[in-house]
Scaffold this motif. Structure first.
Motif, PDB file in Angstrom:
ATOM      1  N   GLU A  72       0.846  -1.176   0.000  1.00 15.48           N
ATOM      2  CA  GLU A  72       0.000   0.000   0.000  1.00 15.48           C
ATOM      3  C   GLU A  72       0.891   1.238   0.000  1.00 15.48           C
ATOM      4  O   GLU A  72       2.087   1.156   0.334  1.00 15.48           O
ATOM      5  CB  GLU A  72      -0.933   0.010   1.217  1.00 15.48           C
ATOM      6  N   VAL A  73       0.328   2.368  -0.400  1.00 14.35           N
ATOM      7  CA  VAL A  73       1.065   3.630  -0.403  1.00 14.35           C
ATOM      8  C   VAL A  73       0.530   4.506   0.715  1.00 14.35           C
ATOM      9  O   VAL A  73      -0.682   4.713   0.824  1.00 14.35           O
ATOM     10  CB  VAL A  73       0.922   4.369  -1.744  1.00 14.35           C
ATOM     11  N   ARG A  74       1.426   5.000   1.560  1.00 18.62           N
ATOM     12  CA  ARG A  74       1.037   5.937   2.603  1.00 18.62           C
ATOM     13  C   ARG A  74       1.320   7.348   2.117  1.00 18.62           C
ATOM     14  O   ARG A  74       2.443   7.702   1.778  1.00 18.62           O
ATOM     15  CB  ARG A  74       1.804   5.654   3.901  1.00 18.62           C
ATOM     16  N   TYR A  75       0.275   8.158   2.075  1.00 19.39           N
ATOM     17  CA  TYR A  75       0.404   9.532   1.602  1.00 19.39           C
ATOM     18  C   TYR A  75       0.972  10.402   2.730  1.00 19.39           C
ATOM     19  O   TYR A  75       0.237  11.011   3.515  1.00 19.39           O
ATOM     20  CB  TYR A  75      -0.957  10.068   1.167  1.00 19.39           C
ATOM     21  N   ASN A  76       2.302  10.448   2.793  1.00 20.15           N
ATOM     22  CA  ASN A  76       2.950  11.198   3.876  1.00 20.15           C
ATOM     23  C   ASN A  76       3.821  12.352   3.383  1.00 20.15           C
ATOM     24  O   ASN A  76       4.580  12.941   4.154  1.00 20.15           O
ATOM     25  CB  ASN A  76       3.786  10.256   4.743  1.00 20.15           C
ATOM     26  N   ASP A  77       3.742  12.656   2.076  1.00 19.92           N
ATOM     27  CA  ASP A  77       4.481  13.804   1.513  1.00 19.92           C
ATOM     28  C   ASP A  77       5.976  13.732   1.785  1.00 19.92           C
ATOM     29  O   ASP A  77       6.624  14.755   2.013  1.00 19.92           O
ATOM     30  CB  ASP A  77       3.927  15.130   2.057  1.00 19.92           C
ATOM     31  N   ALA A  78       6.529  12.523   1.788  1.00 25.21           N
ATOM     32  CA  ALA A  78       7.969  12.395   2.032  1.00 25.21           C
ATOM     33  C   ALA A  78       8.806  12.885   0.854  1.00 25.21           C
ATOM     34  O   ALA A  78       9.996  13.150   1.004  1.00 25.21           O
ATOM     35  CB  ALA A  78       8.322  10.939   2.357  1.00 25.21           C
ATOM     36  N   GLY A  79       8.220  13.011  -0.328  1.00 22.17           N
ATOM     37  CA  GLY A  79       8.903  13.656  -1.437  1.00 22.17           C
ATOM     38  C   GLY A  79       9.515  12.743  -2.472  1.00 22.17           C
ATOM     39  O   GLY A  79       9.568  11.524  -2.319  1.00 22.17           O
ATOM     40  N   VAL A  80       9.964  13.381  -3.529  1.00 21.11           N
ATOM     41  CA  VAL A  80      10.630  12.720  -4.655  1.00 21.11           C
ATOM     42  C   VAL A  80      12.107  13.108  -4.624  1.00 21.11           C
ATOM     43  O   VAL A  80      12.448  14.270  -4.434  1.00 21.11           O
ATOM     44  CB  VAL A  80       9.988  13.166  -5.995  1.00 21.11           C
ATOM     45  N   ARG A  81      12.978  12.129  -4.815  1.00 22.58           N
ATOM     46  CA  ARG A  81      14.411  12.411  -4.832  1.00 22.58           C
ATOM     47  C   ARG A  81      14.812  12.947  -6.200  1.00 22.58           C
ATOM     48  O   ARG A  81      14.390  12.436  -7.230  1.00 22.58           O
ATOM     49  CB  ARG A  81      15.202  11.150  -4.517  1.00 22.58           C
ATOM     50  N   MET A  82      15.634  14.000  -6.203  1.00 23.05           N
ATOM     51  CA  MET A  82      16.100  14.592  -7.449  1.00 23.05           C
ATOM     52  C   MET A  82      17.616  14.708  -7.431  1.00 23.05           C
ATOM     53  O   MET A  82      18.214  15.084  -6.418  1.00 23.05           O
ATOM     54  CB  MET A  82      15.476  15.980  -7.673  1.00 23.05           C
ATOM     55  N   PHE A  83      18.226  14.360  -8.553  1.00 17.52           N
ATOM     56  CA  PHE A  83      19.679  14.405  -8.700  1.00 17.52           C
ATOM     57  C   PHE A  83      20.039  15.341  -9.847  1.00 17.52           C
ATOM     58  O   PHE A  83      19.286  15.491 -10.810  1.00 17.52           O
ATOM     59  CB  PHE A  83      20.237  13.009  -8.999  1.00 17.52           C
ATOM     60  N   LYS A  84      21.212  15.938  -9.750  1.00 18.10           N
ATOM     61  CA  LYS A  84      21.734  16.760 -10.836  1.00 18.10           C
ATOM     62  C   LYS A  84      23.077  16.186 -11.269  1.00 18.10           C
ATOM     63  O   LYS A  84      23.896  15.779 -10.437  1.00 18.10           O
ATOM     64  CB  LYS A  84      21.889  18.221 -10.411  1.00 18.10           C
ATOM     65  N   ALA A  85      23.313  16.149 -12.584  1.00 14.13           N
ATOM     66  CA  ALA A  85      24.539  15.567 -13.123  1.00 14.13           C
ATOM     67  C   ALA A  85      25.011  16.366 -14.326  1.00 14.13           C
ATOM     68  O   ALA A  85      24.267  17.162 -14.906  1.00 14.13           O
ATOM     69  CB  ALA A  85      24.292  14.108 -13.523  1.00 14.13           C
ATOM     70  N   THR A  86      26.252  16.156 -14.694  1.00 14.60           N
ATOM     71  CA  THR A  86      26.818  16.736 -15.913  1.00 14.60           C
ATOM     72  C   THR A  86      27.362  15.622 -16.794  1.00 14.60           C
ATOM     73  O   THR A  86      27.784  14.562 -16.302  1.00 14.60           O
ATOM     74  CB  THR A  86      27.940  17.740 -15.596  1.00 14.60           C
ATOM     75  N   VAL A  87      27.341  15.855 -18.096  1.00 14.61           N
ATOM     76  CA  VAL A  87      27.796  14.872 -19.084  1.00 14.61           C
ATOM     77  C   VAL A  87      28.862  15.519 -19.951  1.00 14.61           C
ATOM     78  O   VAL A  87      28.705  16.672 -20.380  1.00 14.61           O
ATOM     79  CB  VAL A  87      26.626  14.382 -19.968  1.00 14.61           C
ATOM     80  N   GLY A  88      29.927  14.759 -20.251  1.00 17.35           N
ATOM     81  CA  GLY A  88      31.079  15.325 -20.943  1.00 17.35           C
ATOM     82  C   GLY A  88      30.989  15.364 -22.443  1.00 17.35           C
ATOM     83  O   GLY A  88      32.011  15.197 -23.134  1.00 17.35           O
ATOM     84  N   THR A  89      29.799  15.570 -23.010  1.00 15.50           N
ATOM     85  CA  THR A  89      29.650  15.684 -24.460  1.00 15.50           C
ATOM     86  C   THR A  89      28.325  16.380 -24.759  1.00 15.50           C
ATOM     87  O   THR A  89      27.570  16.706 -23.857  1.00 15.50           O
ATOM     88  CB  THR A  89      29.685  14.283 -25.129  1.00 15.50           C
ATOM     89  N   THR A  90      28.047  16.621 -26.030  1.00 18.92           N
ATOM     90  CA  THR A  90      26.790  17.251 -26.430  1.00 18.92           C
ATOM     91  C   THR A  90      25.682  16.202 -26.547  1.00 18.92           C
ATOM     92  O   THR A  90      25.962  14.998 -26.651  1.00 18.92           O
ATOM     93  CB  THR A  90      26.933  17.971 -27.778  1.00 18.92           C
ATOM     94  N   VAL A  91      24.448  16.660 -26.571  1.00 21.39           N
ATOM     95  CA  VAL A  91      23.324  15.744 -26.732  1.00 21.39           C
ATOM     96  C   VAL A  91      23.417  14.994 -28.053  1.00 21.39           C
ATOM     97  O   VAL A  91      23.235  13.767 -28.111  1.00 21.39           O
ATOM     98  CB  VAL A  91      21.980  16.506 -26.643  1.00 21.39           C
ATOM     99  N   ASP A  92      23.701  15.693 -29.147  1.00 20.87           N
ATOM    100  CA  ASP A  92      23.744  15.045 -30.459  1.00 20.87           C
ATOM    101  C   ASP A  92      24.833  13.989 -30.528  1.00 20.87           C
ATOM    102  O   ASP A  92      24.630  12.903 -31.077  1.00 20.87           O
ATOM    103  CB  ASP A  92      23.937  16.089 -31.557  1.00 20.87           C
ATOM    104  N   GLU A  93      26.005  14.295 -29.979  1.00 23.44           N
ATOM    105  CA  GLU A  93      27.092  13.311 -29.993  1.00 23.44           C
ATOM    106  C   GLU A  93      26.730  12.120 -29.120  1.00 23.44           C
ATOM    107  O   GLU A  93      27.028  10.971 -29.459  1.00 23.44           O
ATOM    108  CB  GLU A  93      28.396  13.963 -29.510  1.00 23.44           C
ATOM    109  N   TRP A  94      26.096  12.376 -28.011  1.00 20.99           N
ATOM    110  CA  TRP A  94      25.662  11.294 -27.126  1.00 20.99           C
ATOM    111  C   TRP A  94      24.695  10.351 -27.842  1.00 20.99           C
ATOM    112  O   TRP A  94      24.858   9.123 -27.811  1.00 20.99           O
ATOM    113  CB  TRP A  94      24.999  11.886 -25.883  1.00 20.99           C
TER     114      TRP A  94
END
Length: 470
Positions: A95-117
């Motif tokens: 079951e899911v308990r609605y306790n507003d504990a939140g969503v985890r968010m991460f930030k990252a960097t990538v060493g190339t462009t989107v098109d090359e990736w």
């Protein structure tokens, strides 16, 4: 991180995004239904690629991630299933308990462009753009089921990776959430419409009518109602992007057999036949089977189908005689049979599946706390045709996900965790629109490499995406 410097993904920031308005009543619990429990062994990972970042570094906070959090918090107030936490009840069911504990968010960097990736990265690189994390054992009360990773590329590109247990939602749910997020960021009021979090009641209904599809659905569940041992076979994933022109040409060749065939019908039949030939099974079996996964929102009478957030999938199996597939019209016949099978799935078939899951002592150890392997034990094909915008055949809800800069994604990737075995094929809309589709194939590595050299498939001139410079 990846082995190549240009494919390195450096995760350097983490925060928790909570809803801006507390859930009422706080601590309310909602049981998961049998369809949810059935998907419990899988995870879902979706990645949206944008050529330019839609998030400005100007605003109330210096960190652009904090700016993202402000708008997202407002939206999450309507998604307590995402911000809550998983618990087991006294019977061991989730079951899911609605306790507003939140969503985890991460930030990252990538060493190339989107098109090359997109040109040179492979699936092992792409895994680093989302979170792959098994649910902790026991009651994971402090674990965030939904996790979002924002990765910045050189040159200003961006990837948004959304990860979550399939136990809580299907891929369509994540697509619709992301669409609401972009609408809200753009100031479109439709982005603030609350989702539907529960399926319509299925109790106090007459017994469902048994059809041929019903029996194949139950047989499929009976066969897959136990988890398979984890395979040691190395799996690999490749994505083929087929143009509107090539799909139109292919469909025109089978019009006399199936005038209303969809791109999913055609591409599924094409890949299925070539995989059978690749595995040299054509001469070894009297029949060939394929597992099909389609959306069931409309079948279950959801008031606004594209607002339901949860699991609403139906699985079934199609078996075809070898003689039919190996004939001169094998492809056209396969397309027709696939089309008729998918269109023959009715509400009673889905209700029968739910009834079986709830009542059969052979279902999943008599209850339904354990997930089963729904993808991959047999070759499984997933349709996302329903994500084409019903207001116009040339648009897709996936690629209408535009933030404030009004730029649509250049590519969207889909992955399902623990889909080992014969393989998984997912047919999704493409950014070109119209009949164009992107086919993502996960199979044993040796087989999928051969598939990338298949003259029939490559004769349709697909563009390879995130497939390691193929």
């Amino acid at each position: 991180m990846s082995g190549s410097n240009q494919h390195q993904v450096n995760v350097h920031s983490r925060l928790t995004v909570v809803s801006s308005i507390p859930t009422e009543p706080m601590g309310h619990t909602t049981p998961l239904n049998p369809l949810d429990h059935t998907m419990g062994s899988h995870t879902v990972h979706i990645i949206y690629y944008y050529r330019t970042s839609p998030f400005s570094k100007q605003g109330r906070y210096a960190m652009d991630l904090d700016n993202v959090r402000i708008a997202l918090s407002d939206l999450l107030s309507k998604y307590p299933r995402m911000t809550g936490r998983l618990f087991r009840d006294v019977d061991g069911k989730w079951e899911v308990r609605y306790n507003d504990a939140g969503v985890r968010m991460f930030k990252a960097t990538v060493g190339t462009t989107v098109d090359e990736w997109l040109r040179s990265a492979d699936e092992s690189d792409e895994r680093n753009l989302t979170v792959w994390e098994d649910m902790p054992d026991g009651n994971p009360t402090s674990w965030s089921p939904f996790q979002i990773q924002i990765s910045e590329f050189e040159g200003g590109g961006l990837a948004i990776g959304i990860s979550f247990p399939h136990l809580l939602a299907d891929p369509t749910s994540a697509v619709l959430f992301h669409k609401s997020w972009t609408d809200a960021e753009r100031g479109d009021p439709t982005g603030h419409h609350p989702p539907i979090l529960t399926l319509p009641p299925l109790h106090n209904r007459p017994p469902p009518t048994t059809t041929e599809n019903t029996s194949t659905t139950i047989k499929y569940l009976q066969k897959n109602s136990k988890l398979s041992p984890i395979s040691s076979t190395k799996m690999a994933t490749f994505s083929f992007k087929f143009s509107n022109t090539m799909i139109k040409q292919g469909l025109s060749k089978i019009t006399d057999k199936c005038a209303n065939a969809t791109p999913f019908d055609y591409l599924t039949a094409l890949f299925w036949l070539q995989i059978i030939k690749l595995k040299t099974l054509m001469a070894d079996s009297d029949t060939h089977s394929i597992s099909l996964c389609v959306d069931a929102r409309k079948l279950l009478d959801v008031p606004i189908p594209m607002k339901f957030f949860g699991n609403a999938l139906t699985f079934s199996q199609l078996s075809v005689q070898n003689e039919v597939l190996k004939g001169d019209n094998g492809l056209a016949e396969a397309v027709r049979l696939l089309h008729d099978h998918v269109n023959g799935i009715k509400k009673d078939d889905v209700v029968s599946m739910i009834d079986w899951l709830e009542s059969s002592p052979e279902a999943i150890d008599g209850v339904h706390p354990k997930g089963v392997q729904m993808y991959g034990q047999e070759l499984t094909c997933v349709s996302l045709e329903h994500l084409m915008d019903p207001k116009g055949e040339f648009e897709s809800l996936v690629y209408e996900s535009k933030f404030g800069n009004n730029e649509k994604p250049v590519h969207v990737s889909y992955h399902v965790g623990k889909a080992e075995g014969a393989g998984l094929i997912l047919v999704a809309p493409s950014p070109e629109g119209g009949l164009s589709r992107t086919v993502t194939v996960t199979m044993p590595a040796e087989e999928v490499v051969k598939l990338c050299e298949d003259p029939v498939i490559m004769g349709m001139e697909p563009t390879m995406i995130v497939s390691g410079r193929r």
